[in-house]
Design a protein around this motif. Structure first.
Motif, short mmCIF file in Angstrom:
data_model
loop_
_atom_site.label_atom_id
_atom_site.label_comp_id
_atom_site.label_asym_id
_atom_site.label_seq_id
_atom_site.Cartn_x
_atom_site.Cartn_y
_atom_site.Cartn_z
N ARG A 57 0.83 -1.20 0.00
CA ARG A 57 0.00 0.00 0.00
C ARG A 57 0.87 1.26 0.00
O ARG A 57 0.62 2.21 -0.74
N ASN A 58 1.90 1.25 0.83
CA ASN A 58 2.76 2.43 0.90
C ASN A 58 3.44 2.68 -0.44
O ASN A 58 3.58 3.83 -0.87
N GLU A 272 -14.05 7.51 -10.66
CA GLU A 272 -12.67 7.74 -11.12
C GLU A 272 -11.75 8.06 -9.95
O GLU A 272 -10.55 7.87 -10.04
N VAL A 273 -12.33 8.53 -8.85
CA VAL A 273 -11.53 8.76 -7.64
C VAL A 273 -11.40 7.46 -6.84
O VAL A 273 -10.31 7.03 -6.50
N PHE A 274 -12.54 6.84 -6.58
CA PHE A 274 -12.54 5.71 -5.64
C PHE A 274 -11.94 4.44 -6.24
O PHE A 274 -11.41 3.60 -5.52
N LEU A 275 -12.00 4.32 -7.58
CA LEU A 275 -11.34 3.16 -8.18
C LEU A 275 -9.83 3.36 -8.26
O LEU A 275 -9.11 2.47 -8.68
N GLN A 276 -9.37 4.54 -7.86
CA GLN A 276 -7.93 4.70 -7.67
C GLN A 276 -7.56 4.48 -6.20
O GLN A 276 -6.58 3.83 -5.88
N THR A 277 -8.37 5.06 -5.30
CA THR A 277 -7.97 5.01 -3.89
C THR A 277 -8.30 3.68 -3.22
O THR A 277 -7.55 3.22 -2.36
N ALA A 282 -6.69 -0.89 -0.19
CA ALA A 282 -7.20 -2.15 0.36
C ALA A 282 -6.21 -3.30 0.21
O ALA A 282 -5.94 -4.02 1.17
N THR A 283 -5.67 -3.46 -1.01
CA THR A 283 -4.80 -4.61 -1.23
C THR A 283 -3.42 -4.19 -1.71
O THR A 283 -2.57 -5.04 -1.98
N GLY A 284 -3.19 -2.90 -1.82
CA GLY A 284 -1.89 -2.44 -2.28
C GLY A 284 -1.67 -2.72 -3.76
O GLY A 284 -0.54 -2.81 -4.22
N GLU C 210 -2.02 -16.21 2.85
CA GLU C 210 -0.74 -15.62 3.26
C GLU C 210 -0.30 -14.48 2.36
O GLU C 210 0.88 -14.27 2.14
N MET C 211 -1.24 -13.76 1.82
CA MET C 211 -0.96 -12.54 1.07
C MET C 211 -0.08 -12.77 -0.15
O MET C 211 0.60 -11.88 -0.64
#
Lengths: 510, 268, 230
Positions: A57-58, A272-277, A282-284, C210-211
């Motif tokens: 995510r980071n 277009e905003v939320f399908l980016q954020t 959520a899963t990176g 396990e991701m």
């Protein structure tokens, strides 16, 4: 602030244990009978999973130069929607209906369950297929369906693992993150009668694929939640990875989506905003494998019967509180869980709630109008990691404090609460701290009184009552003989500026 | 510059050496430090525990005591965060436009200690010498509320002889969280255990931060486990000078607690 | 409007209006200016060159374990499809033996794209069970997004119904370079909000164990993009 009283009957599933007690059990190495995975393996699994998602995510949020602008836009769109929620719900209802969908309104969880059963009745299914949905967990739909002879089949891999294990989800994006692949292998080998199954994730996934394929092709009814409702098109958006969602949304004859009333967005284009954020949080991932967006019952493409159940169940009263209304901006990405150092330690079960982690700590008690889960607002060190990652800028620490103040007011409104140890201690401390003379006097007194507790090494190693929580694992420095202000008085006072005389302090400022 | 020190309630009673170090550094840089004895507390403990009503008179008191102070320096990022994040709302809650105005005028003059040095005074080298391996713990409020980012590290990098070692998972909370450490003692202790493991693995002799609250918490475990890692507020490291450094540092490592800079080290 | 359902509707709407401090009877409305004033200072587009955009798209597909072939013109589509099907049927891991090397096609696919020597049944009339036996599906898309490696399909000619690109195990999608945009907002500008829409970013996958991202759960396990210069 006004909060309606909710039926107390719905509280029975919630908060069997207060957070500190549930957390203590989660941290202990002993597995509990009704929680088969609750041991130190679980803590390792949770830590590993959250570390992996958090790192991804980071990376994918840092690569977007406009990430903060996307957060701002997301927060503003969600806040705007909530301020006009009735308008957008009505617009959604009209457009969804116009395109062949049927919209139902459920004031509480009992009504939502009843609506599902009524919709199912003419089809008399023995089984229904389900996509992971938090609202279904929230209304305890699976138990209700089983009671009525309908077997719900969870099709999300993690939900399937949890269901086969007789367990509870511990995370709302990755419900089985507390379970290792060895544990998954054992469950699948038993449930799918494949004793030779290996614990390689590829094999486990292939086993799930073949186990569910016929169910997808033949089950006539599916039940889902939704990530977003779109007012301008009457559309529904569902974000997923595995394709189980698309199976449920397109193959059965009947689809029922149970959706919280707060999930609406004004326009299709807002996605277009939320399908980016959302995927990045959520899963990176830059984008999850599948997003489905549709309205009503498109001719020849998807279910012939489509029902949306708009679920209130304690949401509308939250709107009344301008301070905590932001809670309803949540898009359920679970980034705050992955970032939370408390969640890292306890995992999701300790929250005793469908919604775990920092967002659960603010959402759950509010869904119960602050009549349950009062320990959850305290399940945070207020470190701020949740706010930092939230893609819709929910200031969770601020809301936590706000809810704590409501818990305090509740306690102070009862005799036992106002005479309780915490209240008395905090009142006494406030009495000392708001006055220039009392506080130094109290410090002098404590300097003298502490000596029986101070060890030879100058530390306090044992404290009584609630304070023993500190000294169980930590020493506390003793008060030194001279406070700073006394030192200053002794060494600097003559050089110091004359003390400005503060105006009298009205102590009843509140 | 005339600087008014808000020592904060817990530093006053528990960590006077930090206040002394702040005075020493600022006076060495040629500034005048004043201390207003009427000061008490910022109200953070009450506010964060949900006793908002009770914290109001405390923070009103703070605002009155410092109303005419030129620049206020605070050796605690969490107290500054309390002021910046919550005072405006508290004033609003109090329905007192005068208080709101006072808060608005006061806040731009409040600085956390390292922030004052680097952002306000433009100084990174304060002439300190400290020949030890040091790890820096970015406390939650300093990192996520005040966004001090590199500021404390820039100061530490200019300390002569100081060997700055990296701390793994440094951004993760130590588990203090005020009353959280008592109300959720088990979770707090588990978080602390993770933090202490990282501190021990860093190989640091000294752990520093801009908040004594976190340091007290982490040291509570380091001390309980009889480790030899010491803790020191950033100001105490910056207060070591070319001349007194050796004695201060050596005494610090010999002492089984926070650094203690006795008042005799401060030229009167 | 006396069913319990509709009374709940009134109840919820009244609760919302009350919570927002409005008269329940007052018509809920939104000034268009309020919505228009929402901050949208994120990047609607980027100023990247077509070559960069294409490279980014290829990189993303590669990360997702999707395959991609580039061809210089529409006339090369048929040979490229033939090569793909041949390679696929000869792969040691092929789930499709050569004898059944076939590809269901969405209605509206130009016949000129379909090479001789293979079977191309039309997808529309197939029952679900028949569709499940198809080794693959051939479609186009409405738009593709470089930043996220996404294909966006809508219910339009040559893009198939939603189940067509879901049930078979192999999806071959023809993308023209003119359909490739850089960002998600640019893609939304090209979509028809009224059509059923599916974003496809790589083969179906899960990270629930396990991701670890595992390719291929319930959707197609293989995704193949034919990127055509135009």
């Amino acid at each position: 602030m006004t909060r309606e009283t909710q039926p107390s009957q719905q509280n029975q599933h919630w908060n069997r244990r207060d957070f500190p007690e549930a957390a203590r059990q989660a941290l202990a190495a002993q597995p509990a009978a009704d929680a088969p995975f609750e041991h130190s393996q679980t803590r390792r699994n949770v830590r590993h999973a959250t570390d992996v998602i958090q790192a991804k995510r980071n990376a994918v949020t840092a690569e977007l130069p406009d990430w903060q602008a996307l957060r701002r836009a997301g927060a503003a769109i969600r806040a705007h929607t909530l301020e006009h929620l009735d308008h957008y719900l009505l617009e959604f209802e009209a457009n969804c209906t116009r395109r062949g969908g049927r919209v139902h309104w459920a004031a509480d969880e009992a009504e939502a369950r009843r609506l599902v059963l009524e919709i199912l009745a003419p089809h008399a299914p023995r089984e229904v297929i389900k996509i992971k949905t938090m609202t279904s967990e929230e209304i305890h739909l699976n138990a209700c369906l089983e009671e009525h002879g309908i077997h719900p089949i969870e099709t999300d891999l993690a939900e399937l693992i949890v269901q086969l294990g007789g367990d509870r989800p511990s995370h709302f994006v990755a419900p089985a993150l507390h379970i290792s692949r060895g544990q998954v292998r054992d469950l699948f080998a038993r449930a799918m009668r494949q004793p030779d199954l290996t614990d390689s994730p590829d094999d486990l996934v292939a086993a799930a694929r073949s186990y569910l394929r016929q169910k997808f092709l033949t089950t006539p009814v599916a039940i889902s939640g939704a990530n977003f409702l779109l007012a301008d098109t009457g559309g529904v958006c569902i974000v997923e990875s595995e394709g189980n969602g698309r199976m449920c949304l397109t193959l059965p004859d009947v689809l029922i989506s149970i959706v919280g009333i707060e999930k609406v967005l004004p326009r299709f284009q807002d996605l277009e905003v939320f399908l980016q954020t959302l995927p990045r949080s959520a899963t990176g991932e830059r984008m999850n494998p599948y997003n489905s967006i549709w309205s009503g019952t498109p001719t020849g493409d998807g279910p012939r019967e489509f029902h949306v159940i708009l679920l209130d169940n304690g949401r509308s009263p939250i709107l009344a509180d301008e301070e905590s209304r932001q809670t309803l901006r949540c898009i359920r990405c679970a980034a705050c869980l992955n970032a939370c150092p408390v969640y890292h330690q306890t995992g999701g079960h300790a929250y005793e709630s469908v919604y775990a982690g920092p967002i659960g700590a603010i959402l759950t008690p509010q869904l119960h109008s602050m009549h349950a889960a009062q320990s959850l607002p305290y399940a945070s060190s207020l470190c701020g990691a949740c706010y930092e990652v939230c893609p819709v800028e929910i200031n969770i620490p601020e809301v936590l404090i706000h809810l704590r103040s409501q818990v305090v007011q509740q306690q102070q409104s009862t005799l036992t609460g106002s005479l309780g140890l915490w209240n008395l201690a905090m009142q006494s401390a406030a009495f000392l701290m708001r006055d220039s003379h009392r506080l130094p006097a109290a410090v002098h007194l404590a300097q003298r009184l502490q000596s029986p507790l101070v060890s030879r090494n100058g530390f306090i190693e044992w404290l009584p009552g609630p304070l023993s929580g500190w000294t169980k694992t930590r020493d506390l420095p003793a008060l030194p003989a001279e406070s700073f202000r006394d030192w200053w008085q002794r060494t600097h006072a003559q050089k110091s500026a004359p003390e400005p005389n503060p105006k009298p302090n009205p102590e009843s400022a509140s | 510059m005339r600087l008014s020190l808000f020592i904060t309630c817990y530093n006053d009673a528990l960590f006077p050496q930090t206040g002394k170090a702040v005075v020493r550094v600022l006076e060495r840089l040629g500034h005048t430090v004043e201390f207003r004895p009427a000061q008490t507390c910022c109200g953070q403990m009450h506010w964060n525990t949900g006793y908002l009503r009770e914290s109001l008179p405390i923070l009103c008191h703070f605002v009155r005591v410092f109303a005419d102070a030129e620049t206020i320096v605070v050796p605690s990022s969490s107290c500054v965060a309390m002021m910046r994040d919550h005072y405006p709302k508290a004033a609003q809650m109090d329905n007192d436009p005068a208080l709101a105005r006072e808060v608005e005028l006061l806040l731009p003059r409040v600085f956390e200690f390292s922030e004052l040095l680097v952002r306000r005074l433009g100084i990174e080298d304060v002439g300190a010498r400290f020949t030890h391996k040091v790890a820096y713990h970015p406390s939650c409020h300093s990192a996520r509320s005040l966004h001090l980012d590199e500021i404390p590290l820039r100061l530490l990098r200019r300390v002569r002889g100081l060997d700055l070692v990296p701390l793994a998972n440094s951004q993760e909370c130590c588990g203090f969280g005020g009353t959280f450490a008592i109300k959720n003692a088990d979770v707090s202790s588990a978080m602390l255990a993770d933090k202490v493991r990282c501190v021990l693995n860093s190989g640091a002799e000294v752990l520093t931060a801009v908040d004594n609250s976190c340091l007290m918490h982490i040291h509570g475990s380091l001390h309980r486990q009889r480790t030899f890692v010491r803790v020191a507020h950033l100001a105490e490291i910056l207060a070591t000078g070319e001349t007194s450094s050796e004695s201060a540092a050596e005494r610090a490592l010999a002492a089984d607690q926070h650094f203690t800079l006795s008042s005799s080290e401060f030229p009167q | 409007m006396t069913s319990p359902e509709s009374s709940s509707r009134q109840l919820i709407l009244a609760r919302i209006a009350a919570a927002l401090g409005r008269d329940a009877a007052a018509a809920a409305s939104v000034a268009p200016a309020d919505y228009a004033a929402l901050p949208r200072d994120y990047h609607a587009a980027t100023a990247d060159q077509p070559a960069q955009r294409i490279q980014r798209f290829l990189d993303r597909l590669h990360e997702y374990n999707a395959e991609c072939t580039r061809v210089g013109s529409a006339s090369e589509i048929a040979p490229a499809i033939a090569a793909t099907l041949t390679a696929r049927s000869q792969s040691p891991h092929a789930e499709v033996p050569l004898a059944s090397a076939a590809l269901a096609v969405a209605s509206g696919i130009p016949p000129a794209w379909l090479p001789a020597g293979f079977d191309f049944p039309l997808a529309d009339p197939l029952t679900l069970a028949e569709l499940d036996r198809q080794p693959g599906i051939l479609t186009t898309c409405t738009v593709a997004i470089a930043e996220t490696g996404s294909l966006v399909l809508q219910s339009a000619p040559s893009q198939g119904l939603r189940r067509h690109t879901l049930v078979p195990d192999f999806h071959l999608c023809v993308v023209f370079e003119s359909q490739l945009v850089s960002t998600v907002p640019e893609a939304f500008a090209r979509l028809d909000p009224d059509l059923p829409t599916t974003f496809i970013s790589g083969p179906s996958a899960t990270a629930d164990i396990e991701m670890t991202r595992i390719k291929g759960v319930h959707g197609p396990r293989s995704l193949y993009v034919l990127l055509v210069a135009d």
